[in-house]
Design a protein around this motif. Structure first.
Motif, PDB file in Angstrom:
ATOM      1  N   ASP A   1       0.817  -1.218   0.000  1.00  0.00           N
ATOM      2  CA  ASP A   1       0.000   0.000   0.000  1.00  0.00           C
ATOM      3  C   ASP A   1       0.849   1.265   0.000  1.00  0.00           C
ATOM      4  O   ASP A   1       0.343   2.348  -0.325  1.00  0.00           O
ATOM      5  N   THR A   2       2.136   1.160   0.349  1.00  0.00           N
ATOM      6  CA  THR A   2       2.988   2.347   0.381  1.00  0.00           C
ATOM      7  C   THR A   2       3.528   2.708  -1.004  1.00  0.00           C
ATOM      8  O   THR A   2       4.050   3.799  -1.196  1.00  0.00           O
ATOM      9  N   PHE A   3       3.414   1.793  -1.961  1.00  0.00           N
ATOM     10  CA  PHE A   3       3.787   2.062  -3.352  1.00  0.00           C
ATOM     11  C   PHE A   3       2.788   1.308  -4.218  1.00  0.00           C
ATOM     12  O   PHE A   3       3.077   0.261  -4.773  1.00  0.00           O
ATOM     13  N   PRO A   4       1.578   1.848  -4.304  1.00  0.00           N
ATOM     14  CA  PRO A   4       0.463   1.087  -4.880  1.00  0.00           C
ATOM     15  C   PRO A   4       0.572   0.881  -6.386  1.00  0.00           C
ATOM     16  O   PRO A   4       1.287   1.601  -7.085  1.00  0.00           O
ATOM     17  N   ALA A   5      -0.172  -0.108  -6.859  1.00  0.00           N
ATOM     18  CA  ALA A   5      -0.269  -0.364  -8.301  1.00  0.00           C
ATOM     19  C   ALA A   5      -1.226   0.661  -8.890  1.00  0.00           C
ATOM     20  O   ALA A   5      -2.371   0.361  -9.228  1.00  0.00           O
ATOM     21  N   ALA A   6      -0.722   1.893  -9.010  1.00  0.00           N
ATOM     22  CA  ALA A   6      -1.561   3.020  -9.424  1.00  0.00           C
ATOM     23  C   ALA A   6      -0.717   4.048 -10.165  1.00  0.00           C
ATOM     24  O   ALA A   6       0.517   3.983 -10.165  1.00  0.00           O
ATOM     25  N   ALA A   7      -1.402   5.008 -10.779  1.00  0.00           N
ATOM     26  CA  ALA A   7      -0.721   6.046 -11.556  1.00  0.00           C
ATOM     27  C   ALA A   7       0.249   6.853 -10.710  1.00  0.00           C
ATOM     28  O   ALA A   7       1.279   7.321 -11.195  1.00  0.00           O
ATOM     29  N   SER A   8      -0.057   7.029  -9.427  1.00  0.00           N
ATOM     30  CA  SER A   8       0.810   7.822  -8.555  1.00  0.00           C
ATOM     31  C   SER A   8       2.203   7.227  -8.445  1.00  0.00           C
ATOM     32  O   SER A   8       3.185   7.950  -8.253  1.00  0.00           O
ATOM     33  N   SER A   9       2.332   5.918  -8.576  1.00  0.00           N
ATOM     34  CA  SER A   9       3.643   5.273  -8.492  1.00  0.00           C
ATOM     35  C   SER A   9       4.437   5.447  -9.777  1.00  0.00           C
ATOM     36  O   SER A   9       5.663   5.337  -9.775  1.00  0.00           O
ATOM     37  N   ILE A  10       3.742   5.693 -10.888  1.00  0.00           N
ATOM     38  CA  ILE A  10       4.437   5.973 -12.152  1.00  0.00           C
ATOM     39  C   ILE A  10       4.880   7.426 -12.181  1.00  0.00           C
ATOM     40  O   ILE A  10       6.022   7.730 -12.514  1.00  0.00           O
ATOM     41  N   GLY A  11       4.008   8.348 -11.814  1.00  0.00           N
ATOM     42  CA  GLY A  11       4.396   9.746 -11.742  1.00  0.00           C
ATOM     43  C   GLY A  11       4.007  10.541 -12.971  1.00  0.00           C
ATOM     44  O   GLY A  11       3.884  10.012 -14.081  1.00  0.00           O
ATOM     45  N   GLU A  12       3.843  11.837 -12.770  1.00  0.00           N
ATOM     46  CA  GLU A  12       3.311  12.722 -13.805  1.00  0.00           C
ATOM     47  C   GLU A  12       4.218  12.812 -15.028  1.00  0.00           C
ATOM     48  O   GLU A  12       3.745  12.859 -16.160  1.00  0.00           O
ATOM     49  N   LYS A  13       5.535  12.873 -14.838  1.00  0.00           N
ATOM     50  CA  LYS A  13       6.444  13.061 -15.980  1.00  0.00           C
ATOM     51  C   LYS A  13       6.296  11.957 -17.017  1.00  0.00           C
ATOM     52  O   LYS A  13       6.401  12.207 -18.224  1.00  0.00           O
ATOM     53  N   LEU A  14       6.070  10.729 -16.575  1.00  0.00           N
ATOM     54  CA  LEU A  14       5.961   9.609 -17.507  1.00  0.00           C
ATOM     55  C   LEU A  14       4.526   9.369 -17.957  1.00  0.00           C
ATOM     56  O   LEU A  14       4.298   8.699 -18.961  1.00  0.00           O
ATOM     57  N   LEU A  15       3.563   9.922 -17.239  1.00  0.00           N
ATOM     58  CA  LEU A  15       2.168   9.769 -17.643  1.00  0.00           C
ATOM     59  C   LEU A  15       1.744  10.834 -18.639  1.00  0.00           C
ATOM     60  O   LEU A  15       0.864  10.613 -19.463  1.00  0.00           O
ATOM     61  N   ARG A  16       2.404  11.996 -18.573  1.00  0.00           N
ATOM     62  CA  ARG A  16       2.012  13.138 -19.398  1.00  0.00           C
ATOM     63  C   ARG A  16       2.126  12.811 -20.894  1.00  0.00           C
ATOM     64  O   ARG A  16       3.177  12.403 -21.379  1.00  0.00           O
ATOM     65  N   GLY A  17       1.038  12.973 -21.606  1.00  0.00           N
ATOM     66  CA  GLY A  17       1.050  12.764 -23.052  1.00  0.00           C
ATOM     67  C   GLY A  17       1.012  11.318 -23.484  1.00  0.00           C
ATOM     68  O   GLY A  17       1.026  11.014 -24.681  1.00  0.00           O
ATOM     69  N   LYS A  18       0.945  10.387 -22.538  1.00  0.00           N
ATOM     70  CA  LYS A  18       0.921   8.966 -22.885  1.00  0.00           C
ATOM     71  C   LYS A  18      -0.522   8.453 -22.887  1.00  0.00           C
ATOM     72  O   LYS A  18      -1.352   8.862 -22.088  1.00  0.00           O
TER      73      LYS A  18
END
Length: 422
Positions: free
Chosen positions: A34-51
């Motif tokens: 739960d401290t590093f969930p299987a969610a977008a927050s663990s990937i982070g904005e820089k790598l999610l942006r535009g993908k």
């Protein structure tokens, strides 16, 4: 500076691997972190942006619908060829990791004894050097995938080894997210994987024997890596010569080889991307390899699309500016690569001098220390490890520069260090 992996270990986020694993095993459950969930927050904005990641899922390597089933943690030993970089720009970490695989003893200290076949509970642990101590990071083995493809580091070819994928996830958790891996500083990774100190060699101005330096460093178990300079854009791009701009490489060997009646110095590099290789002299399949009659040819050279290639030392120095060598103790370049046996460690904590004698930014810091031992010559080796005051992974990390000055008015052996942000 040699650091025992069994001492001064901090549990990151207070998670104890054995307690969590045994709890899951006793209940027949797989660990969910739960401290590093299987969610977008663990990937982070820089790598999610535009993908376009609408089909992104998190799956464990034990999922039977993945082509890598059944998975292995390590199969027939850990190798740099187990690593294949994904969409994150973390070549700086992977090049350092590729170098560490050449020192199995040091690698084992941070991989530890783990398996997909013995006491598997979906939980793994890795150790990194942070702030003067080893930090143990616990993760679950849920990895982001789109279809059958892993988003980040993934097994190479038919390889089913997942230690690089899981170790990358642990490092991402330590730093805050996968986005925090997207472009970083190669010396940071070298230190974080070893607790050692990095010697930076300027390939354009330092008078030294490149071949002897690299061979001696590798034989001594040092980590050796390099990086190309920035290109015209902020993204890593393949150049006409096959090298990648703004990209880190592992240095894996150096040799003298017979060619056309003379000896030529060549150096071997490995690219975390895999198949993208150098296209100049001594490339795979080159006339230099076809025409050489050196009896060691079969030992040195294989024409494979594995990201590893040879190039001449001259071409290497023309295309790379710095060589990074990481060792448990500082090294000198006086006679190739030799340890500084009279190494003495000092630590400065919160000793900031508010008045900046050197001018410049108000955030500059100065420290004074004395060299008390008698030295054979006039040179003193000084190596620095910059340690933050906490493991706050949300803050931006900036590179620092420093200069060392002799201060005659104190005494001839006193010097001070001026740290300032680049």
């Amino acid at each position: 500076m040699a650091h025992d992996a069994e001492t001064s270990v901090v549990k990151f986020k207070n998670q104890d691997f054995r307690t969590l694993r045994d709890h899951c095993l006793s209940r027949g459950q797989l660990f969910i972190d739960d401290t590093f969930p299987a969610a977008a927050s663990s990937i982070g904005e820089k790598l999610l942006r535009g993908k376009h990641l609408s089909k992104l899922e998190w799956k464990r390597p034990t999922s039977k619908d993945l082509p890598f089933y059944p998975p292995h943690f390590i199969l027939e030993g850990a190798s740099r060829f187990d690593i294949h970089q994904g969409i994150a720009g973390d070549c700086w970490f992977l090049a350092a990791l590729g170098s560490l695989t050449q020192n199995p003893q040091c690698l084992q200290k941070i991989l530890m004894d783990q398996s997909y076949s013995h006491q598997y509970a979906g939980i793994f642990q890795f150790r990194f050097w942070q702030c003067g101590q080893w930090v143990e990071v616990v993760i679950d083995d849920q990895l982001p995938v789109i279809g059958d493809n892993f988003l980040f580091v993934h097994p190479r070819g038919g390889n089913k080894e997942f230690w690089p994928c899981l170790m990358e996830k642990a490092y991402a958790k330590l730093l805050g997210s996968y986005s925090q891996l997207h472009y970083g500083y190669l010396p940071d990774a070298l230190v974080d994987l070893t607790g050692g100190v990095v010697t930076i060699i300027n390939l354009h101005s330092s008078p030294f024997d490149l071949l002897t330096t690299v061979k001696t460093a590798i034989q001594a178990g040092s980590m050796v890596a390099c990086a190309t300079e920035n290109g015209l854009t902020e993204e890593a791009k393949v150049m006409e010569n096959g090298l990648v701009s703004q990209h880190a490489y592992t240095v894996t060997g150096a040799e003298k080889i017979q060619y056309q009646g003379r000896w030529e110095d060549i150096i071997r590099l490995w690219n975390p991307w895999g198949k993208t290789e150098w296209k100049g002299r001594w490339k795979d399949g080159s006339k230099e390899w076809r025409e050489t009659h050196d009896p060691r040819k079969s030992q040195l050279y294989e024409n494979k699309e594995d990201g590893e290639f040879w190039m001449s030392c001259q071409d290497f120095q023309e295309n790379f500016s710095c060589l990074f060598i990481c060792n448990q103790i500082p090294i000198t370049m006086d006679h190739g690569v030799t340890p500084n046996e009279s190494w003495r460690q000092m630590r400065f904590t919160n000793q900031v001098i508010s008045r900046n004698r050197a001018g410049g930014h108000g955030r500059d810091m100065q420290y004074v220390f004395s060299v008390q031992e008698h030295t054979a010559g006039n040179n003193v080796v000084v190596a620095f490890t910059i340690m933050p005051q906490s493991l706050n992974t949300e803050e931006e990390r900036f590179p620092l520069q420093f200069q060392v000055f002799k201060v005659p008015q104190v005494c001839l052996t006193d010097v001070f260090i001026d740290f300032s942000h680049l």
